[in-house]
Design a protein around this motif. Structure first.
Motif, PDB file in Angstrom:
ATOM      1  N   LEU A 111       5.905  -3.096   0.073  1.00 18.90           N
ATOM      2  CA  LEU A 111       5.957  -3.311  -1.372  1.00 18.90           C
ATOM      3  C   LEU A 111       4.786  -2.626  -2.046  1.00 18.90           C
ATOM      4  N   THR A 112       4.995  -2.177  -3.259  1.00 18.80           N
ATOM      5  CA  THR A 112       3.935  -1.600  -4.057  1.00 18.80           C
ATOM      6  C   THR A 112       4.074  -2.094  -5.487  1.00 18.80           C
ATOM      7  N   LEU A 113       2.982  -2.054  -6.220  1.00 17.84           N
ATOM      8  CA  LEU A 113       3.002  -2.406  -7.628  1.00 17.84           C
ATOM      9  C   LEU A 113       1.773  -1.829  -8.309  1.00 17.84           C
ATOM     10  N   ILE A 114       1.831  -1.800  -9.629  1.00 15.98           N
ATOM     11  CA  ILE A 114       0.677  -1.437 -10.432  1.00 15.98           C
ATOM     12  C   ILE A 114       0.274  -2.703 -11.159  1.00 15.98           C
ATOM     13  N   GLY A 115      -0.913  -3.230 -10.847  1.00 15.66           N
ATOM     14  CA  GLY A 115      -1.304  -4.497 -11.442  1.00 15.66           C
ATOM     15  C   GLY A 115      -2.742  -4.862 -11.156  1.00 15.66           C
ATOM     16  N   ASP A 116      -3.096  -6.045 -11.584  1.00 16.55           N
ATOM     17  CA  ASP A 116      -4.449  -6.564 -11.457  1.00 16.55           C
ATOM     18  C   ASP A 116      -4.779  -6.837  -9.987  1.00 16.55           C
ATOM     19  N   PHE A 126      -1.749  -8.120  -1.849  1.00 19.15           N
ATOM     20  CA  PHE A 126      -1.692  -6.701  -2.199  1.00 19.15           C
ATOM     21  C   PHE A 126      -3.107  -6.143  -2.238  1.00 19.15           C
ATOM     22  N   ASP A 127      -3.255  -4.855  -1.863  1.00 15.41           N
ATOM     23  CA  ASP A 127      -4.556  -4.194  -2.018  1.00 15.41           C
ATOM     24  C   ASP A 127      -4.358  -2.693  -2.165  1.00 15.41           C
ATOM     25  N   ALA A 128      -5.443  -2.013  -2.468  1.00 10.53           N
ATOM     26  CA  ALA A 128      -5.399  -0.567  -2.697  1.00 10.53           C
ATOM     27  C   ALA A 128      -5.902   0.228  -1.494  1.00 10.53           C
ATOM     28  N   ALA A 129      -6.047  -0.408  -0.343  1.00 10.21           N
ATOM     29  CA  ALA A 129      -6.623   0.253   0.826  1.00 10.21           C
ATOM     30  C   ALA A 129      -5.840   1.490   1.262  1.00 10.21           C
ATOM     31  N   ALA A 130      -4.517   1.455   1.176  1.00  9.15           N
ATOM     32  CA  ALA A 130      -3.708   2.572   1.670  1.00  9.15           C
ATOM     33  C   ALA A 130      -3.289   3.555   0.578  1.00  9.15           C
ATOM     34  N   THR A 131      -3.558   3.249  -0.677  1.00  7.66           N
ATOM     35  CA  THR A 131      -2.974   4.040  -1.768  1.00  7.66           C
ATOM     36  C   THR A 131      -3.892   5.105  -2.355  1.00  7.66           C
ATOM     37  N   ALA A 132      -5.069   5.271  -1.814  1.00  9.33           N
ATOM     38  CA  ALA A 132      -6.067   6.170  -2.409  1.00  9.33           C
ATOM     39  C   ALA A 132      -5.587   7.614  -2.540  1.00  9.33           C
ATOM     40  N   LEU A 133      -4.733   8.068  -1.627  1.00 10.85           N
ATOM     41  CA  LEU A 133      -4.291   9.466  -1.641  1.00 10.85           C
ATOM     42  C   LEU A 133      -2.891   9.644  -2.241  1.00 10.85           C
ATOM     43  N   TRP A 134      -2.330   8.564  -2.772  1.00  9.89           N
ATOM     44  CA  TRP A 134      -0.998   8.647  -3.360  1.00  9.89           C
ATOM     45  C   TRP A 134      -1.068   9.337  -4.717  1.00  9.89           C
ATOM     46  N   PRO A 139      -0.199   8.945 -15.136  1.00  8.96           N
ATOM     47  CA  PRO A 139      -1.530   8.397 -14.894  1.00  8.96           C
ATOM     48  C   PRO A 139      -1.484   6.970 -14.350  1.00  8.96           C
ATOM     49  N   VAL A 140      -2.508   6.642 -13.564  1.00 11.65           N
ATOM     50  CA  VAL A 140      -2.656   5.283 -13.044  1.00 11.65           C
ATOM     51  C   VAL A 140      -4.135   5.048 -12.775  1.00 11.65           C
ATOM     52  N   GLU A 141      -4.581   3.838 -13.036  1.00 12.21           N
ATOM     53  CA  GLU A 141      -5.934   3.456 -12.635  1.00 12.21           C
ATOM     54  C   GLU A 141      -5.864   3.188 -11.132  1.00 12.21           C
ATOM     55  N   ARG A 142      -6.569   3.987 -10.352  1.00  9.96           N
ATOM     56  CA  ARG A 142      -6.437   3.961  -8.892  1.00  9.96           C
ATOM     57  C   ARG A 142      -6.584   2.566  -8.299  1.00  9.96           C
ATOM     58  N   HIS A 143      -7.504   1.771  -8.810  1.00 10.58           N
ATOM     59  CA  HIS A 143      -7.725   0.440  -8.238  1.00 10.58           C
ATOM     60  C   HIS A 143      -6.560  -0.512  -8.530  1.00 10.58           C
ATOM     61  N   ARG A 144      -5.661  -0.134  -9.437  1.00 14.80           N
ATOM     62  CA  ARG A 144      -4.505  -0.970  -9.791  1.00 14.80           C
ATOM     63  C   ARG A 144      -3.235  -0.589  -9.030  1.00 14.80           C
ATOM     64  N   LEU A 145      -3.279   0.484  -8.245  1.00 11.87           N
ATOM     65  CA  LEU A 145      -2.135   0.899  -7.436  1.00 11.87           C
ATOM     66  C   LEU A 145      -2.248   0.178  -6.094  1.00 11.87           C
ATOM     67  N   LEU A 146      -1.413  -0.811  -5.902  1.00 14.46           N
ATOM     68  CA  LEU A 146      -1.537  -1.746  -4.786  1.00 14.46           C
ATOM     69  C   LEU A 146      -0.316  -1.694  -3.876  1.00 14.46           C
ATOM     70  N   ALA A 147      -0.496  -2.122  -2.635  1.00 13.29           N
ATOM     71  CA  ALA A 147       0.612  -2.178  -1.680  1.00 13.29           C
ATOM     72  C   ALA A 147       0.378  -3.330  -0.714  1.00 13.29           C
ATOM     73  N   ARG A 148       1.452  -3.731  -0.048  1.00 13.65           N
ATOM     74  CA  ARG A 148       1.362  -4.740   1.020  1.00 13.65           C
ATOM     75  C   ARG A 148       2.550  -4.577   1.941  1.00 13.65           C
ATOM     76  N   GLY A 149       2.346  -5.005   3.169  1.00 12.76           N
ATOM     77  CA  GLY A 149       3.418  -4.974   4.148  1.00 12.76           C
ATOM     78  C   GLY A 149       3.062  -4.106   5.337  1.00 12.76           C
TER      79      GLY A 149
END
Length: 169
Positions: A111-116, A126-134, A139-149
């Motif tokens: 799962l992914t989302l853009i959120g707090d 959810f966290d941004a650990a894997a999304t840094a290179l996406w 535009p997106v605030e990088r720290h708000r691009l989150l994933a889990r699973g």
């Protein structure tokens, strides 16, 4: 009594009005809308809360995919928007919708989302650990691009709509 129902039992116009109230009429310019362009919400993962036939809130989940720069393609599910009528926010209704969507999505694609990050990390993992290179189609605030699973791609690539998705995910 508040009831949770499949979102496809609610008129599309009612959901659109709720989203306008929760996020404003200019919400369509956001990157999340580009991510789900041309797709339909996944009925098995999308819900609404009603009380005495009034729509209180909704959550929609969308088929997206991550196209890795190495040619690997990962199906993902984009969670959101989660919308609650303004006068009923802070009552735990959004959390109730998230829990239902997460339970329905269990065992499916990541799962992914853009959120707090504080909220979605603390309560839902959810966290941004894997999304840094996406990369995203806007535009997106990088720290708000989150994933889990399991199997969240932690590599460079492009996140975008997935047009050939099953009803479940």
């Amino acid at each position: 009594m508040i009831q949770m129902v499949p979102i496809d039992t609610i008129a599309d116009e009612a959901v659109e009005q709720l989203l306008d109230r929760a996020f404003g009429r200019d919400r369509h310019v956001r990157t999340a809308y580009r991510l789900r362009a041309g797709t339909r919400a996944l009925p098995a993962l999308s819900f609404a809360l009603i009380e005495r036939e009034a729509l209180l809130g909704s959550i929609q989940c969308w088929p997206v995919q991550f196209d890795g720069d190495d040619g690997t393609v990962w199906p993902l599910v984009l969670v959101g928007p989660v919308a609650i009528v303004p006068e009923r926010q802070q009552e735990g209704l959004g959390r109730r919708l998230m829990e239902a969507a997460l339970a329905a999505a269990a065992g499916g694609p990541p799962l992914t989302l853009i959120g707090d990050p504080e909220y979605y990390g603390r309560f839902f993992g959810f966290d941004a650990a894997a999304t840094a290179l996406w990369r995203l189609p806007g535009p997106v605030e990088r720290h708000r691009l989150l994933a889990r699973g399991a199997n969240v791609p932690a590599t460079a690539g492009l996140l975008g709509p997935r047009h050939h998705a099953s009803a479940a995910a």
